[in-house]
Structure formats: structure tokens, C-alpha cells
Design a protein around this motif. Structure first.
Motif, mmCIF file in Angstrom:
data_model
loop_
_atom_site.group_PDB
_atom_site.id
_atom_site.type_symbol
_atom_site.label_atom_id
_atom_site.label_comp_id
_atom_site.label_asym_id
_atom_site.label_seq_id
_atom_site.Cartn_x
_atom_site.Cartn_y
_atom_site.Cartn_z
ATOM 1 N N ARG A 169 0.841 -1.198 0.000
ATOM 2 C CA ARG A 169 0.000 0.000 0.000
ATOM 3 C C ARG A 169 0.877 1.249 0.000
ATOM 4 O O ARG A 169 1.955 1.259 0.613
ATOM 5 C CB ARG A 169 -0.916 0.022 1.216
ATOM 6 C CG ARG A 169 -1.884 -1.156 1.268
ATOM 7 C CD ARG A 169 -3.008 -0.852 2.195
ATOM 8 N NE ARG A 169 -3.998 -1.942 2.250
ATOM 9 C CZ ARG A 169 -5.278 -1.761 2.501
ATOM 10 N NH1 ARG A 169 -5.735 -0.527 2.700
ATOM 11 N NH2 ARG A 169 -6.106 -2.766 2.564
ATOM 12 N N GLN A 187 6.343 2.362 -0.072
ATOM 13 C CA GLN A 187 5.215 1.465 0.136
ATOM 14 C C GLN A 187 5.271 0.816 1.525
ATOM 15 O O GLN A 187 6.343 0.621 2.102
ATOM 16 C CB GLN A 187 5.218 0.361 -0.926
ATOM 17 C CG GLN A 187 5.153 0.877 -2.359
ATOM 18 C CD GLN A 187 3.741 1.171 -2.794
ATOM 19 O OE1 GLN A 187 2.854 0.331 -2.696
ATOM 20 N NE2 GLN A 187 3.523 2.375 -3.287
ATOM 21 N N LEU A 207 -5.397 0.221 7.797
ATOM 22 C CA LEU A 207 -5.568 -0.473 6.517
ATOM 23 C C LEU A 207 -7.053 -0.761 6.384
ATOM 24 O O LEU A 207 -7.583 -1.682 7.013
ATOM 25 C CB LEU A 207 -4.759 -1.771 6.491
ATOM 26 C CG LEU A 207 -3.263 -1.661 6.806
ATOM 27 C CD1 LEU A 207 -2.634 -3.036 6.805
ATOM 28 C CD2 LEU A 207 -2.578 -0.767 5.791
ATOM 29 N N THR A 252 -5.953 1.197 -1.215
ATOM 30 C CA THR A 252 -4.605 1.197 -1.808
ATOM 31 C C THR A 252 -3.578 1.933 -0.965
ATOM 32 O O THR A 252 -2.413 2.006 -1.367
ATOM 33 C CB THR A 252 -4.639 1.844 -3.203
ATOM 34 O OG1 THR A 252 -4.910 3.255 -3.078
ATOM 35 C CG2 THR A 252 -5.695 1.201 -4.079
#
Length: 577
Positions: A88, A535, A576, A148
Motif C-alpha cells: 500500500r 510502500q 488499513l 490502496t
């Protein structure tokens, strides 16, 4: 003799050499009764050059021992038990969250603490602001974007479309308090002794055909050209490009009357000692001038100062002033000239660009030539019809020719030069040579009205040209932040959308100021695009979860250093969703 050690807790792998061959041993480290550290061999795993398959068997056995759930009979744990989650994006939302907190925008939580809603309005507003800067999309699209990214310091465990809409409603319900809180956070970034503020308006296109009470979506002339359904957005910013406040009006609102509302709001929100207002052509009117000249700053006797551009349509009112100036200073000029005179007890600063004048004059004459040529052809056809000549197609009429030419000259803003006689029964028009001369007198010229006493004419011109920066702000709103097209119908939802985009513009401008001060040539958009490559990763190993981030490149470090922000870290509030 040991050749190498690989530690793993209280045990370690030891490679020894004996008889010219290397062996792999599992060794335990322990303390004897006197506290001295000693080592003992637990198992010899075999020769190093033949231990591959044996070690794989040992690893599988250890994995079975560490697993919380015993494997089924006959099952063998392998490296396939390692599971990777989808990565992500973290770097861009991390930087914006850090900036949000550093600027104090978390204080908005106190404003929304008085709302009846049980949702975390501040967190949801922050979410929508970050989305405008990272991946602008619809409110439904925000939910897809959430899947994402890894959001730092984000408490809500669930976000739905209704949550976002309710947060927007709370945002408008407390809009005045939110604007006051934002002003308090921005005051330290503003020069309290002298603030040069810029005001301009733009049009924002909207979608939908329904009609509502108090609808902001009205048909008007778009700044991008043509008529469309829209609303008007006015923005005030500093000379450094920092947005101060904004207002939303109906799409058919005239610009000039909005000036007093915005100025009063700026003076109320920002207690500066002196203000110089710079505004574009559409905001100059006699009413505005009288009102501005009567304003005082912060309850003192300090007058509100201003630099306003004269609209081109009003240049004819200045022809008596411009004619001698043009004859003496401009007619033979080969490069830009500048000067000033007096008008209504105010300074009138003028500038003339001969290259621009030639272009404007040539373009106007070409357009006039094309229209008159077409008009002559239609007049000739009318005469021929009167003489009995038949033509293919629909018969041309005098009223039809008059309607065509009147519409054409109006659209070309040439109505004062090409005058169509609508009262005559016949198709008749004339070219007003005096009106054409007055129009050409204003070509290449810029007229500025100001009451600022100490600035030179050149400094007044430079201040006005800095207004182009607010136009770049509108371009950012329409491109990077993608404020339009707007699909909301309700007036309050449109106002909430505009406020979210305004807050996003504040963050964008602060990023730009910091990058510029650091000597970076990157725009905030490009900086966020680079940081997006950082990420968040999650991997499951033998039933245990491991979290990590991508390694930071030199470019990542440079951007974070330029923005004065720390590098990303993983904490318990990394959401998340």
C-alpha cells in the motif's frame, strides 16, 4: 576451529572444520553455576556441502514446532507458508499527515467536538483533503482509494459513503468556526505589519439538470469560454501564494459586488496593521471604489489600500487621458513604456506594450474585415434577390441578415464599432471610425488605479502582475486537485466540496513554499508522486506478522528534508481499510 557463526536467540549455527571438511552444528549458549558463558553442541547437522536437503527438513520441523495450529496428519510445512499482503502507498499520505499535524490542523477536532455526529469528522475531512492531493476522485472513489493506501494516525475502523457525506454536512454546519480556526493556524505565516493580498474569482463547472431551492448551480459565462451551468469561487491569497479565505456564489453572480464581502472577511480574520488589496479587471466599479476608499484596517485610521485593474471595456472613459499620453510616449515606442497620472484623486498607473498593441490591433482589424466581407456578400445576395435572381436553398431575408450580424458582432465584442441598424427595414450597418480609434488607443495598455502612496509605478505594476500567481492557484484547483466537474446537487454539499479543496490548496501551497525555499525544482504534485513509491509491506512468516516499508531513495530523503518532515515510520495507528 570455527569458520563462522549464525546466531538465532540462545542458539546458533556453527560451522567447524575438521580433517579438511566443513560441518554444520547447532550450538547452545548457556551459563554455568558460576555465571560463566559456555557453549555446547546440541546436534551435528551434517557436512556443509551435503546439508541442503537435511537443513530443509530441520527447518520444516522447527516451523511445525512454532506453529500455533498443529498441522494435519501427514502435512508438511514449507516456505509456501510465507504469505505477502498487497503493498500500500504510504509515503505521500505520510508526508501530508505530518504536514497536517505540524500546521495544527488537528485542532479542527475541537471544532467538530460540538457536532451531534458520532463519527470522527476531523479524520474524515482529513481523509478527503488527502485524497484531493494524492488521487482526486469522487466521494465513492475515495473508498476505492482507501484500499490502496496505509493511513497514518487514522482512528476510524470503518469508512462508508454515508460517513463521508455526514462529515461534509458537519463541515458546512461549522464552516464559520472552521474558517476562523484555519485563520488562527495561518496567522503565524503572515506578515502582520504589511500584507499584500490578492483576490480573484473563477467559475467551476457542475453537472446535473435538477432545480433546487437556493441552487448555486446557475448558467453563466464561464472563464473557460462559453455558457454553462456553474458556481462562482472567489479566493484571497497572500503575495507568497498562501490562501487566506474563499467564498462560493451562484454561477450567474457579477464579480464586482463580491469584493466588499471578501475584504470584510479578510479584515475580520487577519488582524494585520496594513493591507494592500490587488484585484483584477472584473472587480473595478465606481461603487467598489467608493466603498474601498472608506474602509479602515483593524478599527484604526489606517486606510485600506488597493491596486485595481481597469476593465478594457471602460478604457473609452479614459480616452481624454490616454490620447496625449499615447501621442507623446506610446505611438513611436519600440519597447514597453510606463508612467502615471491622476484620476479622481487617485493614481492612475499605465503601461504600454507596443508588440502586444500591434497584435491586438491586427487581430481586431482582421475580424472586422471577415465580418464586413461576409456582410457585403449577404447584402449582394439580397440585392440580387430583389432583381429576380434565384438561389439554391432558403431565401435570405433582411431581418435574418440583421440578426446574424448583430449576434456575430456581439460575440466578437465589436458592437461599439460595427453598428447594425435594427430599426431599418433593410439590412444596414456602419463602421464607427471614432469607436475603432478609441479601441486601438487602448491596445497594448494596462491601466491600474491605486491609492498606495509610496510604491513607484514600476512597483505597482509588479504587484499587479503577481496576481497571475492566484490564477495559477485556480489552475491547481482545476488540475491537480480537480475541483471540477462537481456532481453534488445540494448547495451545502457544494460548499463543503469547495472548502475541502480550499484546505487541500493550503497544504499544496505550503509544500510549494518549503520546496522552493529548499532549492527544489519539484512541484508538490511531482514530490507526492515520488513519495508515493514508499510502500507499506506486510508479510506473514510461520504464523507471525512482519511490517516494513520500502527503502528510501536519495530522492525520497531530499524531498522529506526539503519539506522538513521525518521519514515514514510504522505505528499502531496505521490504518488499513
Amino acid at each position: 576451529m570455527a569458520d563462522g557463526l549464525v546466531y538465532c536467540g540462545g542458539m546458533f549455527i556453527k560451522i567447524t572444520t575438521s580433517g579438511g571438511r566443513r560441518y554444520v552444528q547447532l550450538v547452545e549458549s548457556y551459563r554455568d553455576e558460576s555465571g560463566r558463558v559456555k557453549k555446547r553442541t546440541v546436534a551435528t547437522l551434517g557436512r556443509a556441502d551435503q546439508a541442503g536437503s537435511q537443513l530443509e527438513s530441520v527447518i520444516r520441523g522447527l516451523q511445525r514446532l512454532r506453529s500455533d495450529t498443529p498441522p494435519e496428519a501427514g502435512a508438511v510445512a514449507t516456505v509456501a507458508d510465507v504469505r505477502f499482503e498487497s503493498s500500500r502507498a504510504l509515503g505521500d499520505v505520510w508526508a501530508l499527515t505530518e504536514l497536517w499535524d505540524e500546521l495544527g490542523f488537528g485542532e479542527l477536532r475541537r471544532v467538530f467536538g460540538r457536532t451531534r455526529s458520532r463519527i470522527d469528522v476531523e479524520a474524515l475531512v482529513r481523509l478527503m483533503v488527502l485524497n484531493r492531493l494524492c488521487d482526486p476522485t469522487s466521494k465513492l472513489g475515495v473508498l476505492r482509494w482507501l484500499q490502496t493506501v496505509a493511513l497514518p494516525r487514522f482512528a476510524p475502523k470503518e469508512v462508508t459513503h454515508q460517513h463521508l457525506l455526514r462529515a461534509m454536512d458537519a463541515l458546512v454546519e461549522h464552516q464559520d468556526c472552521v474558517q476562523a480556526a484555519l485563520a488562527g493556524l495561518l496567522r503565524p505565516l503572515i506578515d502582520q505589519d504589511l500584507s499584500v493580498v490578492f483576490y480573484d474569482m473563477t467559475t467551476i463547472g457542475v453537472e446535473g439538470q435538477t432545480e433546487l431551492a437556493g441552487d448555486l448551480r446557475q448558467f453563466g459565462l464561464s472563464k473557460d469560454g462559453g455558457m454553462r451551468r456553474q458556481f462562482m469561487l472567489g479566493v484571497v491569497q497572500t503575495a507568497e501564494g498562501l490562501p487566506l479565505t474563499h467564498r462560493v456564489w451562484e454561477g450567474n453572480t457579477a464579480e464586482a459586488p463580491t469584493l466588499s464581502t471578501v475584504v470584510q472577511e479578510v479584515l475580520a480574520l487577519y488582524p494585520v496593521k496594513r493591507v494592500v488589496l490587488v484585484a483584477d479587471r472584473g472587480l473595478l466599479s465606481l461603487d467598489n471604489l467608493e466603498w474601498l476608499r472608506g474602509q479602515r484596517v483593524g478599527g484604526t485610521e489606517q486606510p485600506l489600500e488597493f491596486i485595481l485593474a481597469v476593465p478594457g471595456r471602460r478604457y473609452a472613459e479614459f480616452s481624454e487621458i490616454l490620447e496625449p499620453i499615447h501621442a507623446q510616449r506610446c505611438a513611436a515606442a519600440t519597447r514597453e513604456v510606463l508612467g502615471e497620472t491622476r484620476w479622481q484623486d487617485l493614481r492612475l498607473v499605465w503601461a504600454h506594450d507596443p508588440r502586444r498593441a500591434l497584435e491586438q490591433t491586427a487581430a481586431r482589424r482582421q475580424h472586422i474585415g471577415e465580418l464586413t466581407q461576409e456582410a457585403q456578400q449577404r447584402a449582394g445576395k439580397l440585392d440580387a434577390q430583389e432583381g429576380g435572381t434565384a438561389f439554391r436553398g432558403r431565401r435570405l431575408s433582411d431581418s435574418g441578415a440583421k440578426a446574424w450580424l448583430y449576434r456575430a458582432v456581439s460575440e466578437a465584442h465589436l458592437g461599439s464599432i460595427i453598428k447594425v441598424d435594427l430599426q431599418s427595414d433593410l439590412f444596414t450597418y456602419v463602421i464607427d471610425d471614432k469607436a475603432l480609434a478609441r479601441a486601438e488607443l487602448g491596445d497594448g495598455k494596462l491601466l491600474l488605479v491605486t491609492n498606495v502612496p509610496e510604491l513607484s509605478a514600476l512597483e505597482v505594476l509588479r504587484r499587479y502582475k503577481s496576481l497571475a500567481d492566484i490564477e495559477r492557484g485556480f489552475k491547481i484547483l482545476k488540475s491537480e486537485i480537480e475541483i471540477a466537474p462537481v456532481f453534488h446537487r445540494l448547495p451545502d454539499r457544494i460548499r463543503a466540496h469547495a472548502l475541502i479543496c480550499f484546505i487541500a490548496l493550503v497544504l499544496y501551497r505550503v509544500m510549494r513554499m518549503r520546496l522552493k525555499d529548499a532549492g527544489s525544482k519539484l512541484s508538490p504534485e511531482r514530490a507526492l508522486e515520488q513519495l508515493r513509491r514508499i510502500q507499506y509491506h506486510q508479510v506473514h512468516l510461520g504464523g507471525e506478522r512482519r511490517d516494513g516499508t520500502s527503502s528510501l531513495s536519495d530522492a525520497d530523503h531530499a524531498i522529506l528534508q526539503g519539506l522538513k518532515l521525518p521519514k515514514p515510520a510504522i505505528d499502531d495507528q496505521l490504518a488499513l481499510l
